[in-house]
Write an enzyme that holds these catalytic residues in place. Structure first.
Site, PDB file in Angstrom:
ATOM      1  N   HIS A  20      -6.638  10.318  -0.266  1.00  0.00           N
ATOM      2  CA  HIS A  20      -6.449   8.919  -0.668  1.00  0.00           C
ATOM      3  C   HIS A  20      -5.746   8.834  -2.014  1.00  0.00           C
ATOM      4  CE1 HIS A  20      -8.377   4.901  -1.976  1.00  0.00           C
ATOM      5  NE2 HIS A  20      -7.484   4.617  -1.039  1.00  0.00           N
ATOM      6  N   GLU A  47      -2.297   9.633   1.521  1.00  0.00           N
ATOM      7  CA  GLU A  47      -2.038   8.196   1.655  1.00  0.00           C
ATOM      8  C   GLU A  47      -1.534   7.710   0.307  1.00  0.00           C
ATOM      9  OE1 GLU A  47      -3.472   3.898   1.125  1.00  0.00           O
ATOM     10  OE2 GLU A  47      -3.894   5.679  -0.052  1.00  0.00           O
ATOM     11  N   ASP A  49       0.336   4.045  -1.848  1.00  0.00           N
ATOM     12  CA  ASP A  49       0.593   2.600  -1.810  1.00  0.00           C
ATOM     13  C   ASP A  49       1.993   2.352  -2.356  1.00  0.00           C
ATOM     14  OD1 ASP A  49      -2.293   1.743  -1.240  1.00  0.00           O
ATOM     15  OD2 ASP A  49      -2.514   2.989  -3.026  1.00  0.00           O
ATOM     16  N   HIS A  62      -0.919   1.209  -6.721  1.00  0.00           N
ATOM     17  CA  HIS A  62      -1.892   0.431  -5.937  1.00  0.00           C
ATOM     18  C   HIS A  62      -1.979  -1.028  -6.382  1.00  0.00           C
ATOM     19  CE1 HIS A  62      -5.889  -1.143  -4.866  1.00  0.00           C
ATOM     20  NE2 HIS A  62      -5.743  -0.435  -3.769  1.00  0.00           N
ATOM     21  N   GLU A 108       1.131   3.248   2.846  1.00  0.00           N
ATOM     22  CA  GLU A 108       0.595   1.881   2.891  1.00  0.00           C
ATOM     23  C   GLU A 108       1.575   0.946   2.200  1.00  0.00           C
ATOM     24  OE1 GLU A 108      -3.353   1.002   1.274  1.00  0.00           O
ATOM     25  OE2 GLU A 108      -2.851  -1.137   1.396  1.00  0.00           O
TER      26      GLU A 108
END
Ligand code: G3P
Ligand code: MG
Length: 240
Positions: A20, A47, A49, A62, A108
């Site tokens: 993450h 992952e 952002d 993020h 993402e």
């Protein structure tokens, strides 16, 4: 005019564990150092952002503001790339790092308000131009239906997952409307019934953010295909 049916993507093959924001238990989130840490700790994918700067450059961050992670009280959407701290990677720099490390990626799409479709279009344009053929194809995800819809229109070849904190009654119609083949669901409100419904309907199920070994085993027991975690080494060990 002849209308072609939308491309139906096969379910994407994900690793059992995704780091993450890199490996944010061990390094500053969404930085190249965090991706290196994730790789070192055994993650095959991370992952991240992705959002846009004031001048439309896709970067890895993020929050809408730089305050929490960089200590600068300014919105990303109002900051040009040239004025961002060097630790904030552009999406292109992140992709180059993934190639160096051999990492796959769940991208993402994390738009600032009002830039939902634009962020998705820029992200998939970047992927088309820069994503290395040597790496596994990426997975796109977003909480925003509008972002996934724009991604589907601009680049239908990239697999999509609908991100939700809670399934809700309409999860399947939302997922189908954007051609998602995956569901990325928050751990807090995931139930065994929900997981079963997702798997029975043929979606790839990823669950975030799971850092407890026992919980990770229980969620895999419910049928989850992938665990997204801050501590990939801990969860890889737990699932062995
Ligand atoms: O993609 C899983 C997870 O990252 C979604 O929540 O807020 O950490 O981006 P968030
Ligand atoms: Mg995220």
């Amino acid at each position: 005019m002849l209308q072609l049916p939308p491309i139906k993507l096969p379910p994407i093959k994900l690793p059992a564990v995704i780091g993450h924001r890199g490996a944010m238990a061990y390094a500053p989130e969404n930085t190249l150092a965090s991706f290196r840490e994730a790789r070192k700790r055994g993650a095959a994918w991370v992952e991240i952002d992705v959002k846009l700067t004031a001048d439309g450059v896709p970067i890895v961050m993020h929050d809408d503001s730089l305050k929490r992670t960089m200590g600068i009280d300014r919105l990303v959407a109002q900051t040009p790339r040239a004025e961002l701290p060097a630790e904030v990677p552009t999406f292109e720099q992140a992709i180059a790092c993934f190639l160096e490390l051999g990492l796959g990626c769940n991208v993402e799409i994390k738009p600032s308000e009002g830039r939902e479709a634009e962020t998705a279009r820029v992200a998939v344009e970047t992927l088309r131009r820069c994503w290395p053929a040597a790496l596994p194809a990426p997975l796109l995800s977003s909480f925003k239906d509008e972002s996934l819809e724009a991604a589907q229109k601009a680049a239908p070849e990239f697999a999509r997952a609908l991100l939700v904190s809670e399934l809700g009654e309409d999860w399947r119609s939302r997922a189908d409307a954007v051609g998602a083949t995956g569901m990325n669901v928050g751990r807090r409100k995931l139930t065994a019934e929900g997981a079963l419904a997702i798997k029975r309907a043929g979606y790839v199920l990823s669950v975030w953010t799971v850092n407890d070994p026992e919980e990770a085993r229980a969620i895999v027991g419910m049928g989850a295909d992938c665990i997204i975690t801050d501590a990939p080494d801990v969860i890889i060990r737990a699932l062995r």
